[in-house]
Design an enzyme around this catalytic site. Structure first.
Site, PDB file in Angstrom:
ATOM      1  N   ASP A 237      59.601  -1.155  54.275  1.00 39.45           N
ATOM      2  CA  ASP A 237      59.116  -0.137  55.198  1.00 39.45           C
ATOM      3  C   ASP A 237      57.908   0.600  54.598  1.00 39.45           C
ATOM      4  O   ASP A 237      56.921   0.854  55.287  1.00 39.45           O
ATOM      5  CB  ASP A 237      60.266   0.843  55.491  1.00 39.45           C
ATOM      6  CG  ASP A 237      59.872   1.872  56.533  1.00 39.45           C
ATOM      7  OD1 ASP A 237      59.551   1.462  57.667  1.00 39.45           O
ATOM      8  OD2 ASP A 237      59.858   3.075  56.204  1.00 39.45           O
ATOM      9  N   LYS A 241      53.760   0.703  55.803  1.00 37.65           N
ATOM     10  CA  LYS A 241      52.919   1.910  55.897  1.00 37.65           C
ATOM     11  C   LYS A 241      51.677   1.754  55.015  1.00 37.65           C
ATOM     12  O   LYS A 241      50.567   2.127  55.416  1.00 37.65           O
ATOM     13  CB  LYS A 241      53.725   3.145  55.482  1.00 37.65           C
ATOM     14  CG  LYS A 241      54.838   3.469  56.464  1.00 37.65           C
ATOM     15  CD  LYS A 241      55.777   4.548  55.937  1.00 37.65           C
ATOM     16  CE  LYS A 241      56.902   4.808  56.939  1.00 37.65           C
ATOM     17  NZ  LYS A 241      57.975   5.668  56.390  1.00 37.65           N
TER      18      LYS A 241
END
Lengths: 378, 378
Positions: A237, A241
């Site tokens: 995750d 980003k």
């Protein structure tokens, strides 16, 4: 009154909060001379639209009902039974085709903001076609932006029409600030960030000498982790980003070029070990190594952080020793932080810090993105 | 290519850097599909414009010459002697009338961004008329925004057309972030900030036990203060920034309603004491009181900061004890910091921190504001 037609994909946590915010901001937005006209909401199985998407909208009472139904965990198809005219329920088989048709029609007439608050890989085709038809695209969903470069280029074909503040640090103004730095010609030298509330919490708890296994179990109990904590511990995750930030800086890279340090070894992966087995028997085996790293860092006046580092063409995501007395080192709990180093912010970085998760905050970021598009609508 | 016509008032430090940035960003902005067409530059005595403001612009070679002349401290009237056609020099007597005419003509045809990088009280009339004619207004100058409420209302008549990021914290994305929070309906509960690089430096030096007089003298030597350090120590500059933030939040107040703590007493004011006398004999008399306050704060686990506090209808600017371990308390040196507390940032604030002064950074903030107006131009 300026009207911004919105089609919302994904009305789980973030999407549902967005609808609530839209309804509760009606008088505020009216004062600003803006009206958000919701002309469609969809989940993975159904799309709800008014009879005439060009002229009508889903009214606030209807949107509040959508929120109630979704907060009960029910699907939008529940509306089929409630149907009494005024709106249509498009089922799964027609969903994509019909959504694409709407984006085509509105993109070329009244304008349309297609808002993706899902967590789906499947929305990318709709979004690319919407961008091509002149629609604006607003994303809380990271996945469309972290696909292939070909997809990326199609998606950001008209950069002013694409907003995605809430893909990094929830509502924190990271993307908006970076866009300002970029457009002023201030070259970004590097970015250092802690972009996972979960891993931020875990790393700052480790500092106090607690074993990793205990910290992760507690984080899961507190609801800070995904149902399978390995989804956080893998670093994927954070890597998404980091990729979004790196691409914003113009770097032509994909997920494959990011060095990602997972906090668990492959043999403890989801395919090989159940969640329970991992939490009971797997993770304890990782305690000693992490404890040693924490101690080593401490002896250097440093602490460990799960950081993303973007510098030159390199993007790294993993555990990093940072000085205790740096903005990243001082971070406690689940706040996110981003340090941007540039010509203007050379010795001391530009620092943006605050809550980087939560449906309310994430939805607020999406809403600010939508309102900021207003000048693109007639 | 989208064209943004710009008329620049004030080409001293910030304005000159802005012109340099505009010239050096030509290829970057071309890639973004934007061209900044500079159709006028003025200082307090002269305005330089092309022969036909509707069709022509001041070219990059000319703008570079403006930068050279201004960096030598020469006035724009120097150009009168250089005049060989291609541009006109408007003298002081016609300056305001001619500037207003240009804003009228362009405001109603191609659009115009009137950019105020001066530190003058005198630009407000031009700016209000420009806003009325449909021009965009971009400010680094705080004074027009801190005048009467009547002036303020006229200036921000069309809020989307008014940008002023660089009036608070130089290029730091404070205003942009607040506008996002406001438009998403997230109610701001309070703002706590350290908005003066000079006073930030002074307060953090005091922490180490140095006397105020020594710190201020050193700051002056380092070029951190205004020529008369009392311009910083009075708190007036911080109060202006606080007023700008408070008005952005919708508070209907003026400078008179701000509680301002000056670091020197009235009898040491500029009218009653020379700068030299103040630095030699005046300021030492303040050392003991400040030293005692520093010690008292320290015994509470706190440090002193020169802070602005906006909460409810109250705006205060002055020395404040803050916990050593808070973002404001950890601030060192001349960085600015803003902590915003709202529904989304409740327990932990949204924090924005970084260099809050310097011509380069301030001009970068102005340029980002101009580029962000692009969707308002045909």
């Amino acid at each position: 009154m300026k009207k911004i037609p919105v089609l919302l994909m994904g009305c789980g946590g973030v999407g549902r909060h967005l609808l609530q915010h839209i309804v509760s901001c009606r008088s505020l937005h009216a004062k600003m001379g803006v009206h958000i006209r919701v002309i469609g909401v969809s989940d993975s199985k159904s799309l709800l639209v008014p009879m005439d998407v060009l002229k009508e909208e889903l009214n606030d009472e209807f949107l509040s009902q959508v929120c109630r139904i979704k907060s009960n965990g029910s699907p939008l198809s529940t509306f089929s039974a409630l149907e009494k005219g005024g709106f249509r329920v498009v089922g799964e088989s027609e969903l994509r085709k019909e959504t694409e048709e709407i984006t085509q029609i509105l993109g070329k007439s009244t304008g349309l903001a297609v808002v993706d608050c899902s967590a789906s890989m499947e929305t990318i085709e709709i979004l690319m076609k919407a961008a091509e038809s002149g629609c604006c695209v607003v994303l809380a969903n990271k996945k469309p932006l972290t696909s292939t470069l070909e997809h990326y280029d199609k998606l950001v074909l008209h950069p002013r029409r694409v907003r995605h503040e809430s893909t990094v640090g929830a509502g924190l103004p990271v993307i908006a600030s970076m866009n300002r730095i970029i457009s002023s010609g201030d070259p970004v030298h590097s970015i250092l960030g802690s972009l996972s509330g979960t891993l931020g919490y875990v790393m700052s708890e480790l500092e106090d000498g607690k074993p990793l296994s205990q910290v992760v179990r507690a984080a899961k109990t507190l609801g800070y982790t995904e149902p399978d904590p390995r989804d956080d511990l893998s670093g994927m995750d954070v890597a998404r980003k980091a990729l979004i930030l790196a691409r914003l800086l113009g770097k032509r890279i994909t997920m494959e070029s990011i060095e990602i340090e997972s906090l668990y070894p492959e043999e403890m992966g989801p395919g090989l070990m159940s969640v329970d087995d991992f939490l009971q028997n797997g993770i304890v085996k990782l305690d000693q190594n992490i404890e040693e790293r924490v101690k080593k860092a401490s002896s250097n006046g440093c602490v460990l952080r799960y950081a993303c580092v973007i510098e030159g063409s390199s993007v790294q995501v993993g555990i990093r020793e940072v000085p205790k007395d740096s903005p990243l080192g001082r971070l406690r709990g689940s706040d996110n932080i981003v340090e941007i180093y540039s010509r203007c912010y050379k010795e001391q970085p530009l620092v943006i810090q605050g809550a980087g998760a939560g449906n309310d905050t994430t939805a607020a970021g999406v809403l600010a993105d939508i309102i900021d598009l207003q000048d693109l609508f007639p």
